[in-house]
Design an enzyme around this catalytic site. Structure first.
Site, PDB file in Angstrom:
ATOM      1  N   LYS A 191       5.637  -2.339   1.861  1.00 36.52           N
ATOM      2  CA  LYS A 191       4.955  -2.389   3.156  1.00 36.52           C
ATOM      3  C   LYS A 191       4.802  -3.818   3.654  1.00 36.52           C
ATOM      4  O   LYS A 191       5.026  -4.124   4.822  1.00 36.52           O
ATOM      5  CB  LYS A 191       3.584  -1.728   3.041  1.00 36.52           C
ATOM      6  CG  LYS A 191       2.761  -1.791   4.328  1.00 36.52           C
ATOM      7  CD  LYS A 191       1.398  -1.140   4.151  1.00 36.52           C
ATOM      8  CE  LYS A 191       0.585  -1.242   5.442  1.00 36.52           C
ATOM      9  NZ  LYS A 191      -0.741  -0.612   5.324  1.00 36.52           N
ATOM     10  N   GLU A 199       0.803  -1.221   0.000  1.00 35.70           N
ATOM     11  CA  GLU A 199       0.000   0.000   0.000  1.00 35.70           C
ATOM     12  C   GLU A 199       0.837   1.272   0.000  1.00 35.70           C
ATOM     13  O   GLU A 199       0.279   2.375   0.045  1.00 35.70           O
ATOM     14  CB  GLU A 199      -0.953  -0.023   1.199  1.00 35.70           C
ATOM     15  CG  GLU A 199      -1.995  -1.124   1.088  1.00 35.70           C
ATOM     16  CD  GLU A 199      -2.823  -1.304   2.345  1.00 35.70           C
ATOM     17  OE1 GLU A 199      -4.040  -1.533   2.220  1.00 35.70           O
ATOM     18  OE2 GLU A 199      -2.242  -1.222   3.456  1.00 35.70           O
TER      19      GLU A 199
END
Length: 768
Positions: free
Chosen positions: A602, A489
């Site tokens: 991430k 993300e």
């Protein structure tokens, strides 16, 4: 220390604390959650403290306000019990507390707390017990025993229903009717502000002095959104006063509602209140044992019992939060707190569904019926974007809602302005993830009745969406997918995210296969679905677009590009973020626009893709991509460790696999007291089970069926577990030198490309 919460050396089913530690109540409240798939209550203490967060939810009763996200409303509190001893309020922050112990019994969901409390000359022993019933989904029961140890005392007990609870300051309930029935039953009726779900909460109290029941009518106290019953009694030294609270909750959208919430709530409690605490606990414990634990068996013989406790805790939370009917789903934090507002994500299909499929498939079935009901909202979302088919919401609440993701998040460290949350509009891989979960369920269980009634339609609706979402790029002569967020993300405007493209390719290809198969073998289902789709036109479009969809292939170094630009971005040293106890530590140095241009990931993205499609890629490609992406991944998501642990075990990095397993266990149970305060991480807990069973146990549903290829950690003597495969219960034992398989039905499995056939009750033993 692996756990930040106490465990018992000789008890695999207990977590708790041995000191009050009131500054960290919020974490313990999440960890000691009690639930039954309908009603969920955080493990807040009976008496009030400054750092508490009292939450109680009924699954599926969402409410929202204009310009705010839909959320599960925090119900009036029924846990509260205020005790005065000779006019002094019981509080662990005053006086002296000794012999303190508070624990959650994972085997039956009971919380037990006991301690001695000295305040002035008064010394008393307290014992608190409570549970949310697995036998009666509406029921909560608690019991308090108070024994004066130094002198006679006057006890004043106040208990009732406190509607002054909020969701982070938002009050979802209107002031309701409060009254006393039959001089003993305290009830509050209320409803949500906008969704207009009606609730009734009723309490009934019984008091015993030693073994003798007392006849005491309460003194009623009514305040705004509050109703309490007050009792006063003199207790002599060494006498035991027992206070039992029976409470239940009914909602107007309950499927088992007979009359109305008030009468149903009252009638049931009149019946239940005749039973003892112990008898009701035994009924609840029986359901846990007979309907859950016997069908979900995992035994780890290790150098200590912490791996066993971790997997027991994970299973407890998953079952306590699993919906008891098909109109609801599991939120990313279940009902354990207000985090993510009770919304369901792709976490369900990719991380949690395998647990239910291989343990109690009926739970998985219910979760997927919810997704079928969610087609209404998903089709609405697709139309809003100008697409066909069904586009599933990134955050799902009510099935008919198009999208429930909030629009704004925390402040940008550069501009100071709130950051717009793009996931609801661009993190669209969830639509392929739902279809993937549906097909995995069909393949694992052989439930073709569900497939024909609902499953195939879900996959085809998703495939139709993707056929309308892909765009043609004449420069590369391929269809592509632009401007998306993948599992990583930190890349908010990615073109051709590999995970997304491969999942979309699978979805369209699978849709075409389903149409072709139905046309040849099931004209009844084909004809029914043809009324919703132009099947002839759709299959042609799916074949054409899937065959021409751009799929990032391994480059000369074997690396699959995470997206079109990732490999060209600047590399930085991410070690300090990887080792930090706090997630989002990187946002102290960078904002999202900066992270968008760095080789920082991430959570597992390409590596998750390689795990889901492992049987389609050679192992050397998996290893090369591990070497490239693993050092760049900072694990700012609870979804990341499990994928890395399983892949590490697959490619022979056994020490790294166990290290990632321990990291995964520490997401909630670790020493970071700031984690989990808004709820535990349901997908991370499912990840604990996945690492044990899919990783160390080697269980995979691959293209050709069931594969069993185990390798357990060197500190484990053995791993035993059961699973359900296509209706057959399979028992597996893995040691350092061999593994064995026993099934109650005829099955076959794959081990290192060799197929083994197992006859009913036959034990197949294979040397490792």
């Amino acid at each position: 220390m692996l756990f930040g919460i106490a465990t018992k050396k000789d008890d695999d089913w207990w977590i708790g604390v041995t000191n009050p530690d009131t500054p960290h109540l919020s974490k313990y409240e999440s960890l000691m959650f009690q639930g039954n798939g309908y009603l969920g209550i955080r493990g807040s203490l009976e008496e009030h403290y400054l750092n508490e967060k009292r939450d109680m939810f009924v699954l599926g009763t969402f409410d929202k306000f204009k310009n705010e996200a839909t959320e599960l409303p925090n119900l009036p509190d029924i846990v509260n019990i205020e005790i005065m001893v000779n006019g002094k309020l019981l509080s662990l922050n005053h006086g002296e507390t000794t012999n303190y112990q508070r624990g959650l019994n994972l085997h039956n969901g009971e919380i037990v707390r006991s301690f001695d409390w000295l305040n002035g000359k008064d010394k008393l022993h307290f014992e608190f017990r409570r549970f949310v019933s697995m036998d009666n989904c509406h029921l909560f029961v608690s019991e308090v025993k108070v024994t004066p140890l130094s002198d006679n005392v006057r006890l004043q007990i106040k208990s009732g229903i406190d509607g002054q609870q909020t969701n982070g300051g938002t009050q979802h309930f209107v002031e309701g009717t409060k009254r006393l029935f039959n001089a003993r039953f305290v009830q509050m009726q209320t409803q949500t502000q906008n969704s207009l779900v009606k609730f009734a909460l009723t309490e009934y109290h019984r008091l015993f002095l030693n073994a003798t029941e007392l006849t005491l009518n309460p003194r009623l106290q009514i305040e705004r959104r509050q109703i309490f019953a007050n009792y006063s009694i003199d207790v002599e030294k060494d006498q035991c006063l027992t206070f039992v609270k029976y409470a239940n909750v009914f909602a107007s959208n309950d499927q088992d509602l007979k009359d109305n919430v008030s009468m149903d709530c009252l009638c049931q409690l009149k019946h239940v209140g005749r039973e003892s605490y112990q008898k009701l606990l035994e009924a609840s414990s029986h359901v846990w044992e007979e309907k859950i634990w016997q069908d979900s068996f995992v035994e780890i013989a290790s150098h200590n019992n912490k791996p066993q406790i971790a997997v027991n805790y994970a299973r407890y939370q998953l079952f306590a939060n699993a919906p008891c009917d098909y109109s609801k789903n599991i939120g990313a934090k279940g009902m354990t707190g207000e985090g993510y507002k009770g919304h369901a994500f792709w976490d369900t299909e990719i991380f949690m569904l395998p647990f239910f499929m291989l343990n109690i498939p009926s739970y998985a079935h219910n979760l997927l019926i919810y997704r079928y009901l969610n087609l209404i909202g998903a089709q609405k979302k697709a139309r809003q974007g100008g697409y066909q088919g069904a586009q599933y919401p990134w955050e799902a609440a009510m099935p008919e809602d198009a999208e429930s993701a909030p629009l704004w998040g925390s402040a940008d460290i550069i501009t100071g302005e709130p950051m717009k949350i793009l996931s609801g509009s661009t993190e669209i891989h969830v639509t392929a993830d739902v279809a993937f979960g549906v097909y995995q369920y069909i393949k694992n269980t052989g439930d073709y009745s569900f497939a024909k009634r609902m499953g195939y339609e879900i996959i085809l609706q998703c495939a139709q969406f993707w056929a309308s979402r892909v765009t043609w790029n004449s420069e590369i002569n391929h269809f592509e997918i632009t401007d998306v967020i993948g599992p990583d993300e930190y890349k908010e405007h990615a073109n051709n995210n590999a995970f997304t493209n491969y999942m979309v390719h699978w979805c369209m290809r699978k849709g075409a296969e389903i149409i072709t198969d139905l046309r040849q073998n099931d004209l009844i289902t084909y004809s029914r679905l043809n009324k919703k789709f132009d099947m002839k036109k759709l299959v042609k479009e799916l074949i054409e677009k899937s065959s021409m969809l751009y799929l990032p292939a391994p480059n000369e170094n074997g690396i699959i590009a995470q997206d079109d630009n990732y490999l060209s971005y600047k590399k930085i040293n991410v070690n300090k973020y990887r080792t930090s106890d706090n997630i989002s530590e990187i946002f102290k140095d960078f904002d999202l626009k900066q992270l968008d241009k760095l080789q920082v990931t991430k959570q597992a993205d390409v590596l998750l893709l390689l795990l889901l499609f492992e049987d389609e890629l050679p192992k050397n490609i998996i290893k090369q991509n591990w070497d490239y992406y693993e050092p760049k991944t900072i694990h700012d998501s609870s979804l990341s460790f499990s994928t890395h642990a399983i892949l590490a075990n697959d490619i022979g990095l056994y020490d790294r696999a166990f290290d990632y397993f321990e990291k995964n266990c520490q997401i909630d149970l670790g020493t970071n007291m700031g984690s989990s305060v808004k709820g535990v991480h349901m997908a991370g807990l499912a990840g604990t089970w996945k690492i044990v069973i899919e990783g160390f146990g080697g269980i995979r549903a691959v293209k050709d069926g069931l594969r069993i290829q185990p390798h357990i950690p060197s500190t484990w003597k053995h791993l035993k577990f059961s699973l359900i495969w296509r209706g057959n219960k399979v028992d597996v034992l893995v040691t350092q030198t061999y593994f064995s398989v026993i099934s109650d039905g005829k099955i076959k499995f794959i081990y290192h490309d060799h197929i083994y056939h197992v006859e009913p009750q036959e034990r197949v033993l294979i040397e490792i």
